[in-house]
Design a protein around this motif. Structure first.
Motif, PDB file in Angstrom:
ATOM      1  N   ASP A  35      36.375  31.431  68.190  1.00  0.00           N
ATOM      2  CA  ASP A  35      37.709  31.960  68.485  1.00  0.00           C
ATOM      3  C   ASP A  35      38.489  32.228  67.193  1.00  0.00           C
ATOM      4  O   ASP A  35      39.716  32.091  67.152  1.00  0.00           O
ATOM      5  CB  ASP A  35      38.485  31.008  69.394  1.00  0.00           C
ATOM      6  CG  ASP A  35      38.710  29.637  68.759  1.00  0.00           C
ATOM      7  OD1 ASP A  35      38.024  29.329  67.756  1.00  0.00           O
ATOM      8  OD2 ASP A  35      39.559  28.885  69.265  1.00  0.00           O
ATOM      9  N   ALA A  36      37.796  32.623  66.149  1.00  0.00           N
ATOM     10  CA  ALA A  36      38.432  32.857  64.853  1.00  0.00           C
ATOM     11  C   ALA A  36      39.575  33.856  64.962  1.00  0.00           C
ATOM     12  O   ALA A  36      39.480  34.865  65.663  1.00  0.00           O
ATOM     13  CB  ALA A  36      37.393  33.362  63.859  1.00  0.00           C
ATOM     14  N   LYS A  37      40.659  33.565  64.265  1.00  0.00           N
ATOM     15  CA  LYS A  37      41.839  34.429  64.286  1.00  0.00           C
ATOM     16  C   LYS A  37      42.589  34.260  62.971  1.00  0.00           C
ATOM     17  O   LYS A  37      42.332  33.319  62.212  1.00  0.00           O
ATOM     18  CB  LYS A  37      42.736  34.075  65.469  1.00  0.00           C
ATOM     19  CG  LYS A  37      43.163  32.620  65.512  1.00  0.00           C
ATOM     20  CD  LYS A  37      43.905  32.306  66.797  1.00  0.00           C
ATOM     21  CE  LYS A  37      44.230  30.822  66.903  1.00  0.00           C
ATOM     22  NZ  LYS A  37      44.929  30.488  68.153  1.00  0.00           N
ATOM     23  N   PRO A  38      43.523  35.148  62.684  1.00  0.00           N
ATOM     24  CA  PRO A  38      44.264  35.040  61.424  1.00  0.00           C
ATOM     25  C   PRO A  38      45.120  33.774  61.379  1.00  0.00           C
ATOM     26  O   PRO A  38      45.612  33.288  62.405  1.00  0.00           O
ATOM     27  CB  PRO A  38      45.143  36.288  61.410  1.00  0.00           C
ATOM     28  CG  PRO A  38      44.498  37.241  62.354  1.00  0.00           C
ATOM     29  CD  PRO A  38      43.867  36.390  63.415  1.00  0.00           C
ATOM     30  N   ILE A  59      33.797  34.615  60.067  1.00  0.00           N
ATOM     31  CA  ILE A  59      33.507  33.245  60.512  1.00  0.00           C
ATOM     32  C   ILE A  59      33.295  33.122  62.013  1.00  0.00           C
ATOM     33  O   ILE A  59      33.202  32.017  62.539  1.00  0.00           O
ATOM     34  CB  ILE A  59      34.632  32.273  60.074  1.00  0.00           C
ATOM     35  CG1 ILE A  59      35.977  32.680  60.686  1.00  0.00           C
ATOM     36  CG2 ILE A  59      34.710  32.198  58.563  1.00  0.00           C
ATOM     37  CD1 ILE A  59      37.070  31.644  60.476  1.00  0.00           C
ATOM     38  N   GLY A  60      33.202  34.263  62.710  1.00  0.00           N
ATOM     39  CA  GLY A  60      33.061  34.205  64.164  1.00  0.00           C
ATOM     40  C   GLY A  60      31.834  33.453  64.635  1.00  0.00           C
ATOM     41  O   GLY A  60      31.859  32.809  65.688  1.00  0.00           O
ATOM     42  N   TYR A  67      42.405  33.654  57.106  1.00  0.00           N
ATOM     43  CA  TYR A  67      41.985  32.767  58.189  1.00  0.00           C
ATOM     44  C   TYR A  67      41.811  31.351  57.662  1.00  0.00           C
ATOM     45  O   TYR A  67      41.645  31.130  56.463  1.00  0.00           O
ATOM     46  CB  TYR A  67      40.671  33.244  58.821  1.00  0.00           C
ATOM     47  CG  TYR A  67      39.566  33.507  57.826  1.00  0.00           C
ATOM     48  CD1 TYR A  67      38.720  32.493  57.380  1.00  0.00           C
ATOM     49  CD2 TYR A  67      39.377  34.792  57.311  1.00  0.00           C
ATOM     50  CE1 TYR A  67      37.717  32.736  56.464  1.00  0.00           C
ATOM     51  CE2 TYR A  67      38.376  35.042  56.385  1.00  0.00           C
ATOM     52  CZ  TYR A  67      37.551  34.019  55.965  1.00  0.00           C
ATOM     53  OH  TYR A  67      36.562  34.270  55.047  1.00  0.00           O
ATOM     54  N   GLN A  68      41.900  30.401  58.578  1.00  0.00           N
ATOM     55  CA  GLN A  68      41.690  29.006  58.236  1.00  0.00           C
ATOM     56  C   GLN A  68      40.202  28.806  57.963  1.00  0.00           C
ATOM     57  O   GLN A  68      39.340  29.219  58.740  1.00  0.00           O
ATOM     58  CB  GLN A  68      42.153  28.113  59.387  1.00  0.00           C
ATOM     59  CG  GLN A  68      42.360  26.663  59.008  1.00  0.00           C
ATOM     60  CD  GLN A  68      43.233  25.940  60.027  1.00  0.00           C
ATOM     61  OE1 GLN A  68      43.943  26.577  60.814  1.00  0.00           O
ATOM     62  NE2 GLN A  68      43.209  24.624  60.030  1.00  0.00           N
ATOM     63  N   ARG A  69      39.904  28.192  56.857  1.00  0.00           N
ATOM     64  CA  ARG A  69      38.528  28.073  56.401  1.00  0.00           C
ATOM     65  C   ARG A  69      37.794  26.952  57.140  1.00  0.00           C
ATOM     66  O   ARG A  69      38.257  25.815  57.169  1.00  0.00           O
ATOM     67  CB  ARG A  69      38.507  27.789  54.900  1.00  0.00           C
ATOM     68  CG  ARG A  69      37.131  27.643  54.296  1.00  0.00           C
ATOM     69  CD  ARG A  69      37.248  27.291  52.821  1.00  0.00           C
ATOM     70  NE  ARG A  69      35.942  27.079  52.255  1.00  0.00           N
ATOM     71  CZ  ARG A  69      35.306  25.917  52.263  1.00  0.00           C
ATOM     72  NH1 ARG A  69      35.868  24.867  52.830  1.00  0.00           N
ATOM     73  NH2 ARG A  69      34.116  25.798  51.721  1.00  0.00           N
ATOM     74  N   ILE A 111      29.054  24.821  53.470  1.00  0.00           N
ATOM     75  CA  ILE A 111      28.834  26.115  54.118  1.00  0.00           C
ATOM     76  C   ILE A 111      30.108  26.936  54.113  1.00  0.00           C
ATOM     77  O   ILE A 111      30.098  28.146  53.895  1.00  0.00           O
ATOM     78  CB  ILE A 111      28.338  25.906  55.564  1.00  0.00           C
ATOM     79  CG1 ILE A 111      26.969  25.237  55.548  1.00  0.00           C
ATOM     80  CG2 ILE A 111      28.284  27.221  56.329  1.00  0.00           C
ATOM     81  CD1 ILE A 111      26.522  24.719  56.909  1.00  0.00           C
ATOM     82  N   GLY A 112      31.224  26.269  54.349  1.00  0.00           N
ATOM     83  CA  GLY A 112      32.506  26.948  54.353  1.00  0.00           C
ATOM     84  C   GLY A 112      32.525  28.117  55.318  1.00  0.00           C
ATOM     85  O   GLY A 112      32.059  28.007  56.456  1.00  0.00           O
ATOM     86  N   PRO A 113      33.018  29.279  54.891  1.00  0.00           N
ATOM     87  CA  PRO A 113      33.140  30.421  55.793  1.00  0.00           C
ATOM     88  C   PRO A 113      31.935  31.358  55.782  1.00  0.00           C
ATOM     89  O   PRO A 113      32.009  32.455  56.319  1.00  0.00           O
ATOM     90  CB  PRO A 113      34.379  31.138  55.249  1.00  0.00           C
ATOM     91  CG  PRO A 113      34.317  30.884  53.784  1.00  0.00           C
ATOM     92  CD  PRO A 113      33.730  29.517  53.621  1.00  0.00           C
ATOM     93  N   SER A 114      30.819  30.932  55.168  1.00  0.00           N
ATOM     94  CA  SER A 114      29.684  31.842  55.022  1.00  0.00           C
ATOM     95  C   SER A 114      28.736  31.757  56.214  1.00  0.00           C
ATOM     96  O   SER A 114      28.023  30.755  56.396  1.00  0.00           O
ATOM     97  CB  SER A 114      28.908  31.524  53.744  1.00  0.00           C
ATOM     98  OG  SER A 114      27.738  32.312  53.677  1.00  0.00           O
ATOM     99  N   VAL A 115      28.714  32.798  57.021  1.00  0.00           N
ATOM    100  CA  VAL A 115      27.789  32.857  58.154  1.00  0.00           C
ATOM    101  C   VAL A 115      26.350  32.904  57.654  1.00  0.00           C
ATOM    102  O   VAL A 115      25.447  32.316  58.250  1.00  0.00           O
ATOM    103  CB  VAL A 115      28.103  34.068  59.044  1.00  0.00           C
ATOM    104  CG1 VAL A 115      27.046  34.245  60.123  1.00  0.00           C
ATOM    105  CG2 VAL A 115      29.487  33.908  59.670  1.00  0.00           C
TER     106      VAL A 115
END
Length: 562
Positions: free
Chosen positions: A348-351, A342-343, A530-532, A280-284
């Protein structure tokens, strides 16, 4: 094209989870996928003793393309689709565990010892005498010696992805037997455990032509738990079966079937039961599609992987001025990109703010303040650099418009979304981001690897040895590209990374690596996003597989519960 972990270096990759995926069937509110399995700070692979697993069964594994280079150490061999195949075939001398610690792999070595640090660093390997290549040749010091000579950078005929660590070796010698290996370093190398991983045979590392071309069509051999059964380029299927000459624990699976799928159909294939897991990785979008699939779970783990934008600073490129790169980076709101991308997966997604260490590692330091989002400051700096704007138009200097070519792969939702967001943000200060979408299968080979871009985005897949594995990315070598595709760097960065690599004290090595990170920010090399997330949709009956985090695959333990 996916990303992948590897203790020798990082891998440039797209991720299957970053793709535009078609809607899928299935549904229902009370299936296991609605309760996310595990936490983002723990390895999550449904661990089971092999005694609880069935004998046999297929693991059907989607790849975005079948590899055209099965030599991992070749410049074109570092994509994850290739590495996911070769990892089942080639020896890993050290295996990373869930904490990212590199542990000697008893299938290949009886012992590994750092026997001397002064005046020279010396490492001795005692190989498992049962370990053999498929033709029956035992693994020996000859394999270590040939790999050292192929990867140490002294022979430009070998087209390598990285020389890190190997360039610090003075010699490889035979010990009391052919299975006793003595490696003497001319320069100390702190991450020495990352070397010879994966190990290739002397028979294919001794000749540059074989090194460069021999592994293109198919894997040439194995010394792993699986072997090549067949490869059908027309049907786009590669099949592995258990290696009948494997000396370790017998694999539980009867086949691993790698199937090339269009990237936008992977989620549908997973929902239909045609593949057994999906990254899935970063794909909402993919995350939301996988959640309702009956009989599926989503496993999550913190991993050393991240999304970024690489800038091209080669001489003559429009972005060859570091001040211009930094001004543009300040106009991109990374917090907005992270939360929008990725929220839904990581609330708490952040750079990410460190090029060397990711969050979750003890040596991580937040050092991205230099490019903190500041649109007004970015506009001011562009003015000072002579890039003037009239009204709402595109900035110009000496009659030339500030147009940046953003090269992204086709059918990759994450890259497209990032590019569109950056395009809007830069337009607000008069910078035109021209998005050029290219075929995914050509993205690395014809564009990234050749520096054919002004800016581009993909995932770097991290390793348990970040200080040394980043050398190929951030060091600037005028005689080799390695993985510094944007040709940005300087002698300060080179020296700090070299000094970090040669430091055997972990704390001192981290201090030097973090100083290198400060300089990398100043150079405008790349903008970390962002961290994946390491989020994997998987059949709930599949054991010892899922979100591996910092750990490596143990292919012989993967199987289905009874």
């Amino acid at each position: 094209m996916r990303g992948r972990r590897q203790p020798a270096l990082l891998i440039a990759a797209l991720t299957a989870g970053a793709l535009v995926l078609s809607a899928c069937g299935g549904g229902g509110g009370n299936n296991p996928a609605n309760n996310l399995q595990g936490k983002v700070d723990a390895n999550d692979i449904n661990p089971k003793p092999v005694s609880e697993l069935k004998d046999g069964g297929d693991l059907r594994w989607a790849v975005s393309k079948l590899s055209v280079q099965f030599n991992y150490h070749h410049l074109d061999g570092t994509e994850r689709d290739s590495a996911d195949i070769t990892e089942a075939l080639m020896p890993r001398i050290h295996m990373p565990n869930a904490r990212g610690e590199l542990i000697p792999n008893k299938n290949y070595v009886e012992s590994v010892q750092l026997v001397s640090t002064n005046p020279q660093q010396v490492v001795e390997y005692k190989l498992n005498p049962k370990a053999v290549w498929y033709d029956g040749t035992p693994l020996s010091y000859k394999d270590f010696d040939a790999q050292f000579k192929a990867l140490n950078g002294t022979n430009a005929a070998f087209v390598t992805s990285s020389n890190t660590g190997y360039e610090d070796i003075e010699k490889v010698e035979r010990g009391a037997t052919d299975q006793d290996v003595k490696v003497t370093f001319k320069n100390k190398f702190g991450d020495w455990r990352s070397l010879f991983d994966p190990l290739y045979p002397a028979s294919t590392n001794s000749d540059p032509k074989v090194f460069n071309e021999g592994w293109i069509e198919k894997p040439l051999t194995t010394a792993g738990p699986f072997k090549l059964d067949s490869i059908d380029r027309g049907a786009k299927i590669l099949t592995l079966v258990p290696n009948d000459k494997w000396w370790g624990d017998k694999p539980k699976l009867s086949r691993i079937i790698y199937r090339q799928l269009d990237v936008d159909s992977t989620a549908q294939a997973f929902a239909a039961g045609d593949v057994d897991f999906i990254d899935i990785g970063p794909s909402v979008t993919t995350f939301q599609q996988v959640k309702p699939v009956p009989g599926a779970v989503i496993r999550k783990s913190l991993a050393p992987d991240f999304r970024h934008m690489t800038f091209n600073g080669a001489k003559g490129a429009i972005l060859d001025d570091p001040k211009l790169r930094l001004a543009i980076q300040k106009a991109i709101d990374r917090t907005t990109i992270a939360k929008s991308q990725i929220g839904a997966i990581i609330p708490d997604a952040k750079p990410l703010n460190n090029h060397i260490y990711v969050e979750g590692l003890k040596d991580y330091k937040d050092q991205g303040q230099l490019v903190a989002f500041n649109k007004d400051q970015a506009a001011k700096e562009l003015d000072e650099l002579g890039w003037k704007r009239e009204g709402e138009g595109t900035r110009k200097k000496d009659g030339k418009e500030l147009v940046i070519r953003d090269v992204i792969p086709s059918a990759v939702e994450t890259s497209a979304n990032e590019a569109k967001q950056a395009q809007q943000m830069l337009a607000a200060i008069g910078v035109k981001l021209d998005i050029q979408t290219v075929p995914s299968e050509l993205f690395f080979k014809e564009y990234v690897n050749k520096g054919n871009f002004d800016v581009t985005h993909f995932s770097w897949i991290g390793t348990p040895t970040p200080a040394s594995s980043k050398g190929g990315i951030y060091k600037l070598d005028p005689n080799a590209v390695n993985q510094n595709y944007g040709r940005i760097g300087n002698e300060t960065i080179n020296k700090l990374l070299t000094d970090a690599n040669s430091e055997l004290d972990d704390a001192k090595r981290a201090e030097l690596a973090n100083k290198a990170d400060e300089e990398i920010w100043k150079s405008g090399h790349s903008l970390l996003l962002y961290q994946r997330p390491n989020a994997i949709g998987v059949k709930d009956t599949l054991a010892n597989f899922g979100a591996f985090g910092f750990a490596g695959f143990e292919f012989e333990k993967i199987g289905y519960v009874k």
